[in-house]
Design an enzyme around this catalytic site. Structure first.
Site, PDB file in Angstrom:
ATOM      1  N   LYS A  84       0.872  -1.024   0.570  1.00 34.37           N
ATOM      2  CA  LYS A  84       0.183   0.439   0.164  1.00 34.37           C
ATOM      3  C   LYS A  84       0.763   1.544  -0.441  1.00 34.37           C
ATOM      4  CE  LYS A  84      -4.241  -2.400   2.229  1.00 34.37           C
ATOM      5  NZ  LYS A  84      -4.536  -3.124   3.028  1.00 34.37           N
ATOM      6  N   GLN A 139      -5.355  -1.235   8.841  1.00 32.61           N
ATOM      7  CA  GLN A 139      -5.050  -2.571   9.037  1.00 32.61           C
ATOM      8  C   GLN A 139      -5.700  -3.395  10.152  1.00 32.61           C
ATOM      9  OE1 GLN A 139      -3.799  -3.247   6.171  1.00 32.61           O
ATOM     10  NE2 GLN A 139      -4.469  -5.358   6.286  1.00 32.61           N
ATOM     11  N   ASP A 181     -11.402   2.771   3.161  1.00 27.24           N
ATOM     12  CA  ASP A 181     -11.514   1.374   2.746  1.00 27.24           C
ATOM     13  C   ASP A 181     -13.132   1.455   3.323  1.00 27.24           C
ATOM     14  OD1 ASP A 181     -10.141  -0.530   3.305  1.00 27.24           O
ATOM     15  OD2 ASP A 181      -9.601  -0.474   5.377  1.00 27.24           O
TER      16      ASP A 181
HETATM   17  N1  GUN Z   1      -6.998  -6.586   5.523  1.00 29.04           N
HETATM   18  C1  GUN Z   1      -6.515  -7.524   4.699  1.00 29.04           C
HETATM   19  N2  GUN Z   1      -7.736  -7.022   3.146  1.00 29.04           N
HETATM   20  C2  GUN Z   1      -7.572  -5.543   3.849  1.00 29.04           C
HETATM   21  C3  GUN Z   1      -8.663  -4.408   4.041  1.00 29.04           C
HETATM   22  O1  GUN Z   1      -9.095  -4.676   2.466  1.00 29.04           O
HETATM   23  N3  GUN Z   1      -8.294  -3.520   5.031  1.00 29.04           N
HETATM   24  C4  GUN Z   1      -8.508  -3.477   6.157  1.00 29.04           C
HETATM   25  N4  GUN Z   1      -8.127  -2.576   6.484  1.00 29.04           N
HETATM   26  N5  GUN Z   1      -7.463  -4.251   6.333  1.00 29.04           N
HETATM   27  C5  GUN Z   1      -7.243  -5.761   5.740  1.00 29.04           C
END
Ligand code: GUN
Length: 295
Positions: A50, A94, A117
């Site tokens: 990311k 996350q 998100d």
């Molecule tokens: N953990 C695995 N995939 C994601 C996601 O798309 N967003 C977040 N915040 N955590 C994750």
């Protein structure tokens, strides 16, 4: 007959290019803040990607890496500070958070205008009411790939397999927004296979390796496989490999098009996150939203 392999990696790369071009036309630099608590290896990899792609697209990356023993109140305090920071456009916490931390409470602290998100109650409410808002990334990626493959989705029967809050439910609502006829099937559904056989678009999202077989598929259907499951490798004993919720080899012989795992829906999540960050920045800072981000 063998299904067309839907190249999610290539689509995601193209979307990141479009995001980069969009960013270059903006009057300022959007920024994405990522909060990672603990040392979960998979989460560290996700967050690393990311951060890398955020920078590659010309945006600013803000990172908060905290030890696993950080208290919930400390995480909440960081989210609140990011909410208040006018230079921060998107906030991503996350998941999963380490044991003992209530992720619902932490996520709910994110200001909806920065919820890239799409996980807060406000974002989910806006989606279900059909109001503009930030949409969850993985489900958006599913719709993008289906549209890229099939064009207008109006009137198509979309069957979503799974009712999770992160994928199944929002995916169903997003396909509804595309004028699909949507059915959600789940563990308590009767005749799952028969319902799936009625799907023009099938979206397995249950996390059960290779559960969907060829006889679940309508000939020519488009299968967007959200599953990412690690299973023991038969070819390389002691090693593992990734498989989807669909049994790729058998489904391929009946479907018209199919996403592989890896290289299908997976790469779309981050690309959609970057797109959401641009959209969030433009909305909050009252910049004109650039062209080229539609799907
Ligand atoms: N953990 C695995 N995939 C994601 C996601 O798309 N967003 C977040 N915040 N955590 C994750």
């Amino acid at each position: 007959m063998s299904a067309i392999k839907i190249d999610g990696r290539a689509y995601a790369e193209g979307l990141r290019d479009r995001v980069k071009t969009a960013v270059s036309t903006l009057p300022g630099q959007p920024s994405l803040a990522v909060v990672l608590v603990g040392e979960d290896p998979a989460s560290q990899v996700y967050v690393g990607s990311k951060v890398k792609f955020t920078k590659e697209c010309g945006m600013r990356s803000v990172e908060h890496k905290l030890p696993a023993n950080t208290s919930e109140d400390e995480v909440v305090a960081i989210v609140r500070a990011l909410n208040a920071d006018p230079e921060v456009d998107g906030i991503l916490v996350q998941l999963p958070l380490p044991k003992g931390l209530n992720s619902d409470r932490v996520i709910e602290e994110i200001h909806p205008d920065k919820d890239v998100d799409g996980l807060t109650e406000a974002s989910a409410g806006r989606l279900s009411l059909g109001k503009p808002g930030l949409r969850p990334c993985t489900p958006t990626g599913c719709v993008m790939l289906a549209k890229d493959q099939l064009g207008d989705l109006t009137g198509k029967h979309c069957v979503v397999l799974g009712r999770s809050i992160l994928v199944g439910k929002p995916a169903a609502l997003l396909f509804l927004e595309q004028n699909c006829t949507v059915t959600i099937v789940h563990s308590r559904t009767k005749n799952i296979e028969e319902v799936c056989r009625g799907a023009d678009i099938l979206v397995p999202a249950v996390g059960r390796p290779q559960m969907v077989k060829a006889d679940w598929i309508k000939p020519g259907a488009c299968v967007i496989d959200v599953g990412i499951n690690r299973v023991p490798s038969i070819k390389n004993p002691g090693k593992t490999r990734l498989v989807g919720d669909a049994d790729y080899k058998s489904v391929r012989s009946v479907a018209g098009s199919l996403t592989p795992v890896p290289g299908g829906v997976g790469p779309m999540t981050i690309a959609c996150l970057l797109r959401n960050t641009v959209i969030a920045a433009c909305a909050r800072r009252k910049w004109d939203t650039p062209t080229g981000l539609d799907f």
